[in-house]
Design an enzyme around this catalytic site. Structure first.
Site, mmCIF file in Angstrom:
data_model
loop_
_atom_site.group_PDB
_atom_site.id
_atom_site.type_symbol
_atom_site.label_atom_id
_atom_site.label_comp_id
_atom_site.label_asym_id
_atom_site.label_seq_id
_atom_site.Cartn_x
_atom_site.Cartn_y
_atom_site.Cartn_z
ATOM 1 N N HIS A 1 33.146 34.719 37.454
ATOM 2 C CA HIS A 1 34.271 34.355 38.832
ATOM 3 C C HIS A 1 33.297 33.574 40.135
ATOM 4 C CE1 HIS A 1 35.575 35.842 43.056
ATOM 5 N NE2 HIS A 1 36.582 36.820 42.171
ATOM 6 N N ASP B 1 40.538 41.139 36.493
ATOM 7 C CA ASP B 1 41.351 41.079 35.762
ATOM 8 C C ASP B 1 40.965 41.068 34.117
ATOM 9 O OD1 ASP B 1 41.820 38.066 37.290
ATOM 10 O OD2 ASP B 1 43.111 39.673 37.331
#
Ligand code: SDX
Length: 426
Positions: free
Chosen positions: A305, A362
């Site tokens: 991320h 996700d």
């Protein structure tokens, strides 16, 4: 905002730049005066650029903190429902019971789309990717809501926001039904937001769809976990499109397009495809090696991320939900075992620790969605459905700020210096 300053020394010049402080997080150096001093900043990918001032969502990447209007994502996922979160993102306050009831009723009564929208689907191939259809149909909604729309009227902006939040589940379900050749299912006002979505996805004319409360709760929680995330790529896309005064439906269509990429919202679909490609636990080391190989473009989808550098708090909540849903549905999905083992191996591997790579939002969502019976190619549509409130909240906030300007970045030009043009006949 603090009144301290940064001094930029450039050649024999000293340029004073104000440093602004927010409620929490990084201070920012206000570089707006640099242009007048003959300089631009340069930050491809916006690694260290604050594009706006916002009070909607706060992320602390080092501590794994995510707040919506000051409330932690963990508490909201545990104790609130999606409609409450939608209300607070749009209105900067939590609703009382009466406000909640009225707001829920407003959203419910805007879930129907114009019947002409059905015709847009007829132009798509049956096997069209649902995100392609969603992008097209959301943009087409601008043709139904344009003439009477004054985006500088906050009430009309909120009305557009309510319509978009209300209609996205209907459009997403229509994309699915079109793909599988089943008739569209109209919204049912007696159901909750998540129940209504499940019913539009899975009920068929021949029989009523039986809603499992645990599944509806898991879907509602997935919506909450995806609702907003500060200035991510798709939200920044919506802000930039909206800064020109474009129709909000067109702006949200631009957000859908940006979200589709596998580096962003498309990662949930890519992650499940990756888990299926890995197939069994014994093949994990092969994929870990590929992820480390500089010459191999393969990345562990669902890992890493830009902001979170220790853990994504949403993934933690999603992981718990994953176990609850699979237990409730009595599903022993081998992909979950692959996912858990992949997470364990990756988190114990120095390479991933060094690169600060760990599961993001996700990683687990795909396993829950698959367990519910949602096909992989629909995962990013679910993300878009949930993120619509984030997009419209930032669009509404941007247009409500005084002195709002069109977004117009500059560049470092490295092309040819001016040179004479020679006519083609010469
Ligand atoms: C979302 O911004 C948001 O908030 C997004 C989001 C939201 O709610 O809106 O949180 C939703 O988009 C989550 C992210 C979903 N994407 C994926 O899971 C795709 C896989 N992840 C990567 O593509 C990547 O981690 C990004 C895009 C998420 C972040 O990329 P960055 O910040 O630009 O980091 P990078 O690509 O520069 O990577 C840094 C290093 C690189 O190695 P070096 O060049 O330094 O040697 O880490 C490596 C990368 O090769 N790396 C990975 C990796 N992610 C980064 N290596 C293997 N697998 C990965 N997943």
């Amino acid at each position: 905002m603090a009144d301290n300053k940064a001094i930029l020394k450039v050649g024999d010049k000293e340029i004073e730049l104000p440093i602004l402080s927010g409620t929490a997080g990084h201070d920012v150096i206000d570089i707006r005066s640099l242009g007048a001093n003959g300089y631009f900043t340069y930050d491809p990918g916006f690694m260290a650029t604050g594009s706006c001032e916002s009070s909607i969502t706060y992320i602390d990447g080092a501590k794994g903190i995510l707040l919506h209007r000051g409330y932690s994502i963990e508490e909201l996922a545990r104790d609130a429902d999606y409609i409450e979160v939608v209300y607070m993102l749009l209105h900067d306050k939590t609703p009382n019971t009466e406000e909640y009831r009225d707001f829920k009723d407003t959203i419910t009564r805007h879930t129907l789309v114009h019947d002409q929208v059905n015709n847009f689907f007829r132009g798509f191939r049956r096997d069209a990717h649902p995100m392609a259809m969603l992008c097209g149909t959301v943009g087409a909604m601008a043709s139904f809501y344009h003439d009477d729309l004054n985006i500088h009227d906050p009430e009309q902006r909120l009305r557009s926001a309510y319509r978009l939040v209300a209609k996205m589940p209907t459009l997403v379900a229509m994309c699915y039904k079109y793909n599988i050749g089943q008739p569209f299912v109209y919204p049912t006002n007696k159901l909750s937001y998540a129940e209504n979505f499940l019913n539009m996805m899975f009920s068929v004319p021949a029989e009523d769809y039986k809603i499992t409360p645990a599944v509806a709760k898991a879907v509602d929680r997935i919506f909450i976990l995806h609702a907003d995330h500060e200035q991510n790529a798709s939200t920044s896309t919506v802000r930039l499109a909206g800064s020109s005064g474009a129709n909000p439906y067109a702006c949200i269509a631009a957000g859908v397009a940006s979200l589709w990429g596998p580096a962003h919202g498309g990662a949930n679909e890519a992650c499940l495809n990756m888990l299926e490609e890995i197939g069994t636990v014994d093949r994990i080391p092969e994929f870990i090696a590929r992820a480390k190989d500089k010459d191999d473009p393969f990345r562990l989808m669902g890992f890493g991320h830009r902001v979170y550098k220790n853990f994504d708090p949403r993934a933690t909540v999603m992981r718990e939900s994953c176990h609850e849903v699979l237990a409730e549905l009595n599903i022993d999905d081998p992909l979950l075992n692959v996912a858990m083992e992949l997470e364990r191996i990756a988190l114990s591997d120095p390479y991933f620790a060094e690169k600060k790579l760990f599961p993001n939002v996700d990683f687990y969502s795909g396993i829950i969605l698959k367990a519910i019976g949602i096909p992989t190619n629909m995962f990013t549509c679910i993300f878009a459905l949930a993120r619509t409130v984030g997009w419209v909240s930032h669009w509404h906030e941007m247009l409500s700020q005084p002195g709002q300007k069109i977004g117009r970045p500059r560049q470092l030009y490295t092309g040819e210096a001016q040179r004479p043009y020679t006519k083609i006949e010469k």
